[in-house]
Structures are given as C-alpha cells and as structure tokens.
Scaffold this motif. Structure first.
Motif: not given
Length: 297
Positions: A59, A71, A255, A260-263, A266
């Motif tokens: 991710v 994803p 967040k 949200s910036n998931i990458t 991660g």
C-alpha cells in the motif's frame, strides 16, 4: 596365595552430557508426521505475521489513484517518494526525537523501579515479601484509573509537560515479576560473599546482580519500550502542545475530515515501526533468553 577379586571400574558420567545426549536421542526418533505438523504450524504463524507487513508495504508503494482503483492488488509502480512525503507531512523529524526521548527515559525509569522493587522481595530483605508481590499482582487487575490519574497530573502541574508524560509511562507493570523469577536462578551466596567483602546494598544490586540478570532486564525494557513507542491514547490526553507530540500522533496528519491519504499513512506507519524492528533484531538474543529464563533451572 590370595586371589584378588576383580571388580568392574565405576564410570563417571557427566549429567549434563547425559541429558544433552538423551535430548539429541529423542530428537532423532521424532516421527516424521509430527515434524511435518510442526513445520506447518510454524509456517502458518510466519505467514500471519509477515503478510500484513507485506500488504502495508504494498500500500505504501502505491499512488493514491492506484490504491483507489485496486486496493488489494500488487502495486505496478514503486512510489518510493511516498516515504519522503510522509516524513515531511507528519513532521517526523521532530516527532521522532520526542518519541526517542520518551521511550528511552521512560524505559530506563521503568527498569530501574522494577529492579529496586523485585530485588529486596526476591532476596527476602523485606518482611511479607509474598504478600507484597501478591498486592502488586492484584493491582494489575484494577479498573482503569484514567480519571484520578488525570486529576493528579493536573494538581501537580504536570499536564502538557514532557516530564509528566515520562513519569506517567514509567510504571512498573509486570517487570518486577519477571525479574523476581529470574533472580531465583542467581545463587544467594553471591550476595553473602559481596557482603563479607564489604559491598553495600546498592553496590551489590547494581554492580554484581545487574550484569547477571541482563537478559531479563533487556526483555522488560523491550516490552515496555514497545508500549511507550506505540502509545497514542496517553499523548492525546496529556499532551496538547504539538512540539511535544510523539511519532504516533504524526499519523493523524494523514486523516482528513472527508478523506484520508491511505498510501501516505502506510508509508508513515512503516517509518514509525522501523526503529522497533531494528532494536528487536539486535536484542532478540537477550529477549528470548530472558523470556524463557528459569524454565530449565
């Protein structure tokens, strides 16, 4: 002429060698199906631990668009720039220093307090040692004392201070019980010999006993350091100044209110857990030795 009676010579066998030979003999005769089952169990647990880390790395290397489109799939482009952006966006340069200070200071006080509690009880220097150890153990099962603890911190003017947070996180917990169990494997004659030579109480504890129980001290330190490094509830409650935030609160930068910036999160998570993994790799020998201390003796 008197005939001498021939007697067979007595063979002296080292018990340690006999025990090791017996263990090796049992290992040779372990049935093959049990070996296969053991390998399967170890492999399953290894997968359970490794796969989440690999997925997190996958991710972290994706672009936001690629993550939204797929994803779960394997990344097709290695976006190593996510780590640099995560470092800057989460202010890890200052937060990392704060986490190192909190973890190092709290762990040092934690191990010191635990040693000073465990040593006199294990050696019988205080009366009612069994009752005191039971009392400490019972205190671990009490309900959460967050509200009175918060009021105490406010009354002592330690709220939103680095010293206050360090003192809060340096509680002894289970460490005294681990140290007391390990101290039972250390002969008491060492204390007596040190006392005869004029060695004082604290000098004996720190210069003679401490080097002998180094594995269990490192074990207690690692267990406590993991909790302090990953703590997010304590800093959220007791620290309001962003200059005092640890690295765990830096993850909040990814967040947002609507997305949200998931990458980026991660990548930031991998940066946050990397120091603990490195420390464990260097100290795993002492950690394992301390965790199983006293099992054979």
């Amino acid at each position: 002429m008197s005939q001498k009676t021939l007697q067979p010579e007595k063979l002296s066998v080292d018990p340690t060698l006999a025990l090791s030979a017996g263990i090796e003999g049992r290992r040779r005769f372990v049935p093959a199906p049990y070996k296969v089952i053991s390998y399967i169990i170890v492999l399953v647990f290894a997968i359970l631990y490794i796969v989440p880390l690999l997925y997190l790395l996958n991710v972290a290397l994706k672009s936001p668009e690629e993550f939204l489109n797929d994803p779960v799939g394997i990344t097709k482009s290695l976006n190593w720039g996510n780590f640099g952006e995560a470092w800057d966006q989460a202010h890890f340069a200052s937060y990392l220093l704060n986490s190192v200070i909190y973890t190092a200071a709290s762990t040092f006080l934690h191990v010191l307090f635990a040693l000073m509690v465990a040593y006199p009880i294990a050696r019988g220097f205080v009366k009612w040692g069994g009752f005191l150890s039971t009392l400490f153990l019972a205190s671990l099962f009490l309900p959460n004392n967050l509200i009175p603890q918060f009021q105490l911190v406010k009354a002592l003017n330690l709220y939103n201070t680095q010293i206050g947070y360090i003192l809060l996180t340096s509680s002894v917990g289970l460490a005294p019980f681990l140290i007391m169990g390990y101290l039972k494997t250390v002969p008491k004659e060492l204390d007596e010999a040190a006392a005869i030579d004029g060695c004082g109480y604290f000098r004996c504890m720190f210069t003679i006993i401490t080097p002998l129980i180094k594995p269990i001290l490192i074990t207690a330190a690692i267990l406590h350091a993991i909790g302090v490094w990953n703590d997010i509830i304590g800093p959220t409650i007791y620290l309001t100044n962003p200059d005092y935030f640890p690295i765990s609160l830096g993850l909040n930068a990814f967040k947002g209110e609507y997305s949200s910036n998931i990458t980026g999160m991660g990548a930031a998570t991998l940066i946050a857990i990397a120091p603990l993994i490195v420390v464990y790799l260097f100290c795993q020998k002492y950690f394992i030795e301390g965790a199983v201390a006293g099992a054979v003796k």
